[in-house]
Write a protein that holds these residues in place. Structure first.
Motif: not given
Lengths: 279, 189
Positions: A19-29
């Motif tokens: 709920a509280t953290s953006l997936r690292p792969d999505v953030r990188a994209a």
């Protein structure tokens, strides 16, 4: 040997994290898209998404007010005998996690005849499959209503082929994307049966953004479809630009000689999933 | 990106009405949350009494269902839900005196026509950035329907809430304009 309570605990721990953290792969994209996006409104939206992720992480608050329905997929090792009532334990885990972490209750008792909020975000939507060996892989997705509503399923004629599948993906995105919080991750399931093709599409969202499908045919379909989607001009938040989707993920399966089932499940820019190994 | 325009609601609704589609705005002042179930209730009361309840005439509806308070803020997370689900009710509510709506995504032609007919505006906010938008909410007070949980009618005070004029009072539509500006393919799919 694992027990059902171990799986339920994994679900309980995954919910606040998702709920509280953006997936690292999505953030990188998103970071990559921000550098490439020529639309000023599009860049403003992508900047908001990154700032939002930083605030959510810092303050331990949800990325999105729609903290979703809870979809749990347990890939269970066939050697395991978890016993107990797994569905009831998972529901209890959901009830406790949503109350404890201040998440939104977004489930009604019955879709048609009683739209009263259940008040505790249960029931969860649980899917258990068997695989050889021991242990379990537990996938948890908090699926927002906006992006799930913007999804679609069709039974095409086999003669429609790859082009027909691509056209259906483009039509779905074209008509529905602005309510689904783009930039999207587009899960595409092709094959199986009427009831299983939707699962294929949903499971496709679990794959890491930026990792193409293993089969060269599927990888080529993904790349060409992503380019076509991003040529639609919908852009971040639907306000114009070249970043309508971050990725297209295709999963295919065997099917009937007469069939070409296709499902498109849209993942939003705040797509929330966590996968953990148990046992 | 041109400088955002600051608008205080409901006092400066006329100013909002004068802005063209595509304008970045920072909204302050009062708005009311209303989702699907809330709209059903409001319409029923409007039909029964012939006027908008709870002093909503001249006010703005924000299509949102927040999470509970967190991090010292009235809502842990709050953001727009899909506006088209409210399209069936919107022309009636605009005719009764709602001056602006805030949501995400495209709307029906009937809503665009109703914006023109009543000088109303639709503001698009970014979905999925609810932790960020929650930092612009300074107070929240349940006005009606507490039994609906997150769908209760809640009066919010905002400070510099970011959005874009998506349908202006002349009926121009940012979603359609932005798309034709950025599309790289001829025609539709």
């Amino acid at each position: 040997m694992l027990v059902a309570a171990d799986i339920a605990r994994a679900v309980a721990e995954s919910i606040p994290r998702a709920a509280t953290s953006l997936r690292p792969d999505v953030r990188a994209a998103i970071v990559q898209a921000l550098a490439a996006e020529p639309s000023s409104r599009g860049r403003e939206v992508l900047g908001q998404i990154l700032e939002n992720a930083a605030i959510a992480e810092r303050d331990g608050v949800p990325l999105c007010q729609d903290t979703g329905t809870v979809w749990v997929w347990v890939e269970l090792g066939a050697d395991e005998r978890p016993g107990d009532d797994l569905a009831a334990l998972v529901d209890r885990a959901v009830r406790d996690a949503y109350a404890e972490h201040g998440l939104r209750m977004s489930v009604v008792r019955d879709a048609l005849f009683d739209r009263t909020n259940t008040g505790d975000n249960t029931p969860a939507f649980l899917d258990v499959t068997l695989r050889p060996g021991s242990g379990a892989t537990v996938h948890v997705m908090l699926k927002g209503g906006g992006s799930d509503n913007a999804s679609a399923l069709v039974m095409l004629d086999p003669s429609a082929g790859s082009e027909g599948v691509r056209r259906f993906v483009l039509e779905t995105v074209s008509v529905r994307a602005t309510g689904a919080c783009p930039p999207l991750v587009i899960g595409v399931g092709v094959g199986g049966t009427f009831d299983t093709v939707g699962k294929l599409a949903k499971r496709a969202l679990l794959r890491s953004v930026g990792s193409p499908a293993q089969s060269p045919d599927a990888a080529a379909f993904e790349a060409a479809t992503l380019e076509a989607v991003n040529a639609l001009g919908i852009g971040p938040a639907g306000l114009g630009g070249i970043t309508t989707a971050l990725a297209v993920h295709l999963e295919t399966a065997p099917c009937h000689i007469a069939a070409l089932p296709v499902a498109v499940n849209l993942g939003c820019s705040a797509m929330r999933t966590v996968t953990v190994e148990v046992g | 990106m041109s400088e955002p325009v600051r608008v205080t609601l409901p006092e400066e609704a006329a100013r909002l009405r004068s802005l063209p589609a595509g304008t970045l705005v920072l909204l302050s002042g009062v708005v009311y949350t209303a989702r699907d179930a809330t709209h059903g209730r409001l319409e029923a009361e409007l039909r029964r009494d012939g006027a908008l309840p709870y002093g909503l005439a001249g006010q703005t509806l924000f299509y949102a269902g927040p999470t509970p308070p967190a991090a010292g803020r009235p809502a842990g997370a709050i953001g727009p839900t899909t506006a088209k689900r409210m399209d069936a009710w919107t022309p009636t509510l605009l005719a009764a005196g709602i001056v602006a709506t805030i949501g995400k995504g495209e709307r029906s032609e009937a809503v665009r026509d109703a914006c023109v007919a009543h000088g109303a505006v639709y503001i698009a906010a970014t979905g999925g950035v609810a932790a960020l938008l929650a930092t612009t909410v300074t107070s929240a007070e349940v006005v009606a329907y507490p039994e609906l949980g997150t769908e209760a009618l809640v009066k919010l005070a905002l400070e510099d809430f970011p959005g874009w004029v998506a349908i202006d009072a002349a009926g121009n539509d940012l979603y359609a304009d932005a798309r034709s500006e950025w599309a790289r393919t001829e025609g539709s799919v």
